[in-house]
Each structure stands twice: as C-alpha cells, then as structure tokens.
Design an enzyme around this catalytic site. Structure first.
Site, PDB file in Angstrom:
ATOM      1  N   GLY A  46       0.901  -1.198   0.067  1.00 54.11           N
ATOM      2  CA  GLY A  46      -0.085   0.021   0.185  1.00 54.11           C
ATOM      3  C   GLY A  46       0.822   1.215   0.003  1.00 54.11           C
ATOM      4  O   GLY A  46       1.872   1.222   0.675  1.00 54.11           O
ATOM      5  N   GLN A  51       3.431   9.945   1.218  1.00 58.76           N
ATOM      6  CA  GLN A  51       4.711   9.133   1.171  1.00 58.76           C
ATOM      7  C   GLN A  51       5.275   9.814   0.045  1.00 58.76           C
ATOM      8  O   GLN A  51       6.529   9.290  -0.132  1.00 58.76           O
ATOM      9  CB  GLN A  51       4.433   7.760   1.410  1.00 58.76           C
ATOM     10  CG  GLN A  51       3.679   7.209   2.386  1.00 58.76           C
ATOM     11  CD  GLN A  51       3.407   5.828   2.384  1.00 58.76           C
ATOM     12  OE1 GLN A  51       2.382   5.075   2.088  1.00 58.76           O
ATOM     13  NE2 GLN A  51       4.550   5.063   2.998  1.00 58.76           N
ATOM     14  N   CYS A  95       6.139  -0.063   7.058  1.00 59.74           N
ATOM     15  CA  CYS A  95       5.895   0.900   6.230  1.00 59.74           C
ATOM     16  C   CYS A  95       7.033   1.453   5.393  1.00 59.74           C
ATOM     17  O   CYS A  95       8.209   1.434   5.950  1.00 59.74           O
ATOM     18  CB  CYS A  95       5.566   2.266   7.143  1.00 59.74           C
ATOM     19  SG  CYS A  95       5.100   3.647   6.077  1.00 59.74           S
ATOM     20  N   LEU A  96       6.798   1.462   4.187  1.00 66.13           N
ATOM     21  CA  LEU A  96       7.760   1.937   3.280  1.00 66.13           C
ATOM     22  C   LEU A  96       8.301   3.444   3.471  1.00 66.13           C
ATOM     23  O   LEU A  96       9.532   3.515   3.119  1.00 66.13           O
ATOM     24  CB  LEU A  96       7.126   2.116   1.778  1.00 66.13           C
ATOM     25  CG  LEU A  96       6.613   0.860   0.990  1.00 66.13           C
ATOM     26  CD1 LEU A  96       5.834   1.239  -0.136  1.00 66.13           C
ATOM     27  CD2 LEU A  96       7.672  -0.282   0.826  1.00 66.13           C
ATOM     28  N   HIS A 137      -3.715   1.411   7.583  1.00 64.18           N
ATOM     29  CA  HIS A 137      -2.611   1.865   7.659  1.00 64.18           C
ATOM     30  C   HIS A 137      -2.590   3.119   6.731  1.00 64.18           C
ATOM     31  O   HIS A 137      -2.032   4.271   7.014  1.00 64.18           O
ATOM     32  CB  HIS A 137      -1.625   0.851   7.393  1.00 64.18           C
ATOM     33  CG  HIS A 137      -0.114   1.243   7.424  1.00 64.18           C
ATOM     34  ND1 HIS A 137       0.646   1.039   7.944  1.00 64.18           N
ATOM     35  CD2 HIS A 137       0.417   2.180   6.471  1.00 64.18           C
ATOM     36  CE1 HIS A 137       1.759   1.341   7.885  1.00 64.18           C
ATOM     37  NE2 HIS A 137       1.853   2.206   6.693  1.00 64.18           N
ATOM     38  N   GLU A 138      -2.915   2.879   5.611  1.00 61.85           N
ATOM     39  CA  GLU A 138      -2.944   3.921   4.300  1.00 61.85           C
ATOM     40  C   GLU A 138      -3.855   5.166   4.726  1.00 61.85           C
ATOM     41  O   GLU A 138      -3.461   6.292   4.524  1.00 61.85           O
ATOM     42  CB  GLU A 138      -3.201   3.692   2.922  1.00 61.85           C
ATOM     43  CG  GLU A 138      -2.342   2.258   2.640  1.00 61.85           C
ATOM     44  CD  GLU A 138      -0.711   2.601   2.798  1.00 61.85           C
ATOM     45  OE1 GLU A 138      -0.247   3.661   2.467  1.00 61.85           O
ATOM     46  OE2 GLU A 138      -0.162   1.446   3.034  1.00 61.85           O
ATOM     47  N   HIS A 141      -2.210   7.411   7.199  1.00 63.21           N
ATOM     48  CA  HIS A 141      -1.346   8.266   6.552  1.00 63.21           C
ATOM     49  C   HIS A 141      -1.893   9.661   6.076  1.00 63.21           C
ATOM     50  O   HIS A 141      -1.542  10.736   6.195  1.00 63.21           O
ATOM     51  CB  HIS A 141      -0.581   7.783   5.165  1.00 63.21           C
ATOM     52  CG  HIS A 141       0.440   6.807   5.634  1.00 63.21           C
ATOM     53  ND1 HIS A 141       1.710   7.311   6.192  1.00 63.21           N
ATOM     54  CD2 HIS A 141       0.988   5.425   5.340  1.00 63.21           C
ATOM     55  CE1 HIS A 141       2.535   6.414   6.424  1.00 63.21           C
ATOM     56  NE2 HIS A 141       2.041   5.199   5.617  1.00 63.21           N
TER      57      HIS A 141
END
Ligand code: ZN
Length: 166
Positions: A46, A51, A95-96, A137-138, A141
């Site tokens: 995701g 991000q 997380c990226l 999660h997304e 963000h």
C-alpha cells in the site's frame, strides 16, 4: 511509467492532514498512476500520496488475497473513508516510509471503505485480513499518522527474522 520518491519518517509531509480531492483531472490521474507504479516497484502492499510528498487524499492498495491463477488487484482510492469495520487482528506491520522497522499493531479484521475512483465515481470495497490492515494503515497516512504511533511494541531484529515481514 513514472516512479516517485518515497519520503521517510521525519519528512513534514508524513505528519500533515491531507486535503480532499475535489477536481478529478489529469493531474490526479497522473498521481494515481505514479502511486501504482511506485508501489509495484517497491514491493509493498500500500502507498498513500503523502508518502510521495503530495498532501491529497489518495491511496493505492494491493489486494494479495486472490486465487492462485488470478492477478493481484490494485485498488485506487480517492477520498477513502472507512464506513464499517468489525473484528480485530494483531500482527506485525511495517511501512515504506519507516524502512526496517516493524511493530505489532491491532487493526479491525474487516473493513468496508467508501471512496471515489479516478473519474470521480463513488464505489465501495470490502477487505479482510492483511488488506483490511493495509486500508487502515494507508488512511491513517492521510491524517498524518504513522503505524509507529499505534504499535503496541516495536519488534527487535531477532523476532523479525522469525516472523517474516508483512
Ligand atoms: Zn505506511
């Protein structure tokens, strides 16, 4: 195909509340395309617009819970909102934008999300397990929250080797 640079923890874009998309134009569609390309390249499940430094409410999520012969589904969501949730799951999350860090986070087991597609058409999508976790999660963000704020504890590297990564 256009890849965007993924910003990491400490970047101010990750701590801000993103604005809703009100105009479904080529710029937004380009952003969605780039998010998809960047996600697939990264190997993650995701990615949210902040991000890549864009403060708009857009996320992409990969549905990996598909049959063996089926392709994974890439969901593109504009202005996503969780309208139903149930159950509970607790497990490792990463997380990226926080590379190399994993923590135990509790999330709903099931969510129903309402969003708009790239042309401004509303739709709903349901998800279970890892994909439900990913939606939560997304969407966090988009409100400037990282999973590390919600993690009950951060895993140390030995545990990580045992658990694998998500
Ligand atoms: Zn993340």
């Amino acid at each position: 195909m256009a890849l965007r640079n993924i910003v990491t923890q400490g970047d101010p874009a990750l701590a801000k509340k993103c604005r809703e998309v009100t105009e479904f134009n080529d710029r937004i569609r380009q952003l969605i395309d780039d998010l998809g390309d960047t996600l697939l390249e990264s190997g993650g499940v995701g990615l949210a617009a902040p991000q890549v430094g864009v403060l708009r409410r857009v996320i992409v999520v990969l549905e990996t819970n598909v049959g063996e012969d089926e392709d994974e589904i890439l969901y593109e969501l504009v202005n996503p909102e969780i309208i139903e949730q149930s159950g509970e799951q607790s497990g490792p999350e990463g997380c990226l934008s926080v590379p190399g860090v994993y923590g135990i986070v509790t999330r709903p087991e099931y969510v129903k999300v309402r969003a708009y597609d790239r042309d401004g058409e509303p739709f709903e999508v349901e998800a279970h397990g890892l994909t439900a976790r990913c939606f939560c999660h997304e969407i966090d963000h988009l409100d400037g929250h990282l999973f590390t704020e919600k993690a009950e504890r951060i895993l140390d590297p030995e545990e990580l080797a045992e658990d694998g990564e998500e």
